[in-house]
Design a protein around this motif. Structure first.
Motif, mmCIF file in Angstrom:
data_model
loop_
_atom_site.group_PDB
_atom_site.id
_atom_site.type_symbol
_atom_site.label_atom_id
_atom_site.label_comp_id
_atom_site.label_asym_id
_atom_site.label_seq_id
_atom_site.Cartn_x
_atom_site.Cartn_y
_atom_site.Cartn_z
ATOM 1 N N ILE A 58 -4.520 3.267 -4.999
ATOM 2 C CA ILE A 58 -3.729 2.094 -5.783
ATOM 3 C C ILE A 58 -2.554 3.701 -5.800
ATOM 4 O O ILE A 58 -1.664 3.109 -5.493
ATOM 5 C CB ILE A 58 -4.060 1.540 -6.234
ATOM 6 N N PHE A 59 -2.622 4.816 -6.875
ATOM 7 C CA PHE A 59 -1.914 5.249 -7.804
ATOM 8 C C PHE A 59 -1.291 6.084 -6.808
ATOM 9 O O PHE A 59 0.349 5.733 -6.676
ATOM 10 C CB PHE A 59 -2.514 5.883 -8.799
ATOM 11 N N PRO A 60 -1.791 6.691 -6.068
ATOM 12 C CA PRO A 60 -1.007 7.789 -4.570
ATOM 13 C C PRO A 60 0.133 6.451 -3.712
ATOM 14 O O PRO A 60 1.289 7.138 -3.154
ATOM 15 C CB PRO A 60 -1.924 8.834 -4.306
ATOM 16 N N MET A 70 4.091 12.851 -6.429
ATOM 17 C CA MET A 70 3.489 12.830 -6.481
ATOM 18 C C MET A 70 2.906 13.723 -7.821
ATOM 19 O O MET A 70 3.420 15.249 -7.722
ATOM 20 C CB MET A 70 2.638 13.473 -5.845
ATOM 21 N N PRO A 71 2.349 13.481 -8.923
ATOM 22 C CA PRO A 71 1.700 14.630 -9.995
ATOM 23 C C PRO A 71 1.466 15.651 -9.269
ATOM 24 O O PRO A 71 0.427 15.410 -7.764
ATOM 25 C CB PRO A 71 1.153 14.244 -10.729
ATOM 26 N N GLU A 72 0.793 16.926 -9.703
ATOM 27 C CA GLU A 72 0.217 18.150 -9.299
ATOM 28 C C GLU A 72 -1.022 18.158 -9.060
ATOM 29 O O GLU A 72 -1.854 18.485 -8.065
ATOM 30 C CB GLU A 72 -0.014 19.152 -10.264
ATOM 31 N N ALA A 73 -1.966 17.310 -9.700
ATOM 32 C CA ALA A 73 -3.222 16.602 -9.627
ATOM 33 C C ALA A 73 -3.840 14.971 -9.252
ATOM 34 O O ALA A 73 -3.190 14.900 -10.171
ATOM 35 C CB ALA A 73 -4.207 17.578 -10.706
ATOM 36 N N TYR A 74 -4.295 14.582 -8.754
ATOM 37 C CA TYR A 74 -4.473 13.197 -8.467
ATOM 38 C C TYR A 74 -5.407 13.016 -7.345
ATOM 39 O O TYR A 74 -5.967 14.243 -6.733
ATOM 40 C CB TYR A 74 -3.242 12.245 -8.544
ATOM 41 N N ASP A 75 -6.567 12.291 -7.240
ATOM 42 C CA ASP A 75 -7.297 11.623 -6.767
ATOM 43 C C ASP A 75 -6.366 10.606 -5.619
ATOM 44 O O ASP A 75 -5.400 9.847 -6.046
ATOM 45 C CB ASP A 75 -8.525 10.983 -7.174
ATOM 46 N N ALA A 77 -5.285 8.923 -2.119
ATOM 47 C CA ALA A 77 -4.838 9.232 -0.504
ATOM 48 C C ALA A 77 -4.012 8.176 -0.378
ATOM 49 O O ALA A 77 -4.154 6.822 -0.669
ATOM 50 C CB ALA A 77 -5.497 9.267 0.503
ATOM 51 N N SER A 78 -2.423 8.389 -0.356
ATOM 52 C CA SER A 78 -1.625 7.322 0.071
ATOM 53 C C SER A 78 -2.266 5.646 1.446
ATOM 54 O O SER A 78 -2.240 6.463 2.060
ATOM 55 C CB SER A 78 -0.294 7.279 -0.159
ATOM 56 N N LEU A 79 -2.096 4.894 0.797
ATOM 57 C CA LEU A 79 -2.161 4.132 1.947
ATOM 58 C C LEU A 79 -1.101 3.049 2.865
ATOM 59 O O LEU A 79 -1.404 2.680 3.575
ATOM 60 C CB LEU A 79 -3.334 2.762 1.774
ATOM 61 N N LYS A 80 -0.325 4.195 2.296
ATOM 62 C CA LYS A 80 1.240 3.927 3.284
ATOM 63 C C LYS A 80 0.941 3.726 4.803
ATOM 64 O O LYS A 80 1.660 3.206 5.974
ATOM 65 C CB LYS A 80 1.949 4.398 2.685
ATOM 66 N N PRO A 81 0.791 4.551 5.076
ATOM 67 C CA PRO A 81 0.276 4.897 7.098
ATOM 68 C C PRO A 81 -0.323 3.736 7.178
ATOM 69 O O PRO A 81 0.108 3.340 8.093
ATOM 70 C CB PRO A 81 -0.237 6.425 6.977
ATOM 71 N N LEU A 82 -1.218 2.988 6.470
ATOM 72 C CA LEU A 82 -2.079 1.870 6.725
ATOM 73 C C LEU A 82 -1.196 0.582 7.001
ATOM 74 O O LEU A 82 -0.876 -0.471 7.341
ATOM 75 C CB LEU A 82 -3.538 1.422 6.370
ATOM 76 N N LEU A 83 -0.282 0.567 5.798
ATOM 77 C CA LEU A 83 0.782 -0.728 5.743
ATOM 78 C C LEU A 83 2.105 -0.712 6.693
ATOM 79 O O LEU A 83 1.906 -2.157 6.911
ATOM 80 C CB LEU A 83 1.389 -0.327 4.073
ATOM 81 N N ASP A 84 2.183 0.622 7.151
ATOM 82 C CA ASP A 84 3.045 0.885 8.301
ATOM 83 C C ASP A 84 2.643 0.482 9.878
ATOM 84 O O ASP A 84 3.015 -0.176 10.534
ATOM 85 C CB ASP A 84 3.203 2.749 8.699
#
Length: 199
Positions: A58-60, A70-75, A77-84
């Motif tokens: 959710i965060f990414p 995006m911050p340097e470190a995060y866990d 993945a963005s779901l944007k490709p699936l929203l598209d």
């Protein structure tokens, strides 16, 4: 122009598999709904994506949708490709999602399979295309050894060590130096870069 995200706590058993409450690694307990509405991209709205994703995404996703760095470190993945495109073949979102219940009890879920391994070495394997309610455990069927081997290779091989919890200023498990660095350096730097100045 408001992005809306809805999610909930995980599921609840009402007697399925002789279970009551929500503490299991079966689908009924481990799953949670995630709904995302992006008014900037409403032509794909209302579609359902069957791919398992994690709340850690959710965060990414929000950062990506808002066009923030995006911050340097995060866990996650963005779901944007699936929203598209809910059927998009997105390599960064192909790994099975992990659910943990207690030390050494892990379950992985992809679009077809749920593979669970318990601390005592026992296993469960369910084909969700043929058995969405997880009644037929295929773990002992040699025909599915390749599936089990693949899923097992993606599981944590050991639990993280137990640590004594600490509580510093309401945030547990951060030592004082880590907390000071977060408060004085990391968070302000990210806010300055991510949030445009107010007019």
């Amino acid at each position: 122009n408001t992005i809306v995200v809805f999610w909930s706590d995980h599921g609840w058993h009402l007697g399925e598999k002789r279970s009551w409450r929500k503490f299991s690694l079966w689908e009924e307990s481990a799953r949670t709904p995630v709904l995302i509405f992006n008014p900037r991209h409403s032509e794909t709205g209302g579609q359902m994506c069957q791919r398992p994703v994690g709340l850690i995404d959710i965060f990414p996703t929000l950062t990506d949708l808002c066009g923030l760095p995006m911050p340097e470190a995060y866990d996650g993945a963005s779901l944007k490709p699936l929203l598209d495109d809910p059927h998009a073949d997105t390599p960064e979102l192909r790994d099975p999602e992990l659910t943990v219940h207690g030390r050494g009890n892990y379950s992985l879920r992809d679009e077809t399979w749920r593979y669970t391994r318990y601390f005592d070495g026992s296993e469960e394997l369910y084909n969700h295309r043929d058995d969405p309610y997880e009644w037929q455990n295929l773990a002992d069927d040699p025909a599915f050894d390749d599936v089990k081997t693949h899923m097992a290779s993606l599981m944590p091989q050991e639990s993280v060590p137990t640590v004594e919890p600490r509580n510093i200023g309401g945030l547990a498990d951060l030592d004082k130096e880590d907390m000071e660095q977060f408060v004085t350096e990391i968070w302000p730097k990210w806010l300055k870069e991510a949030v445009p100045p107010l007019l």
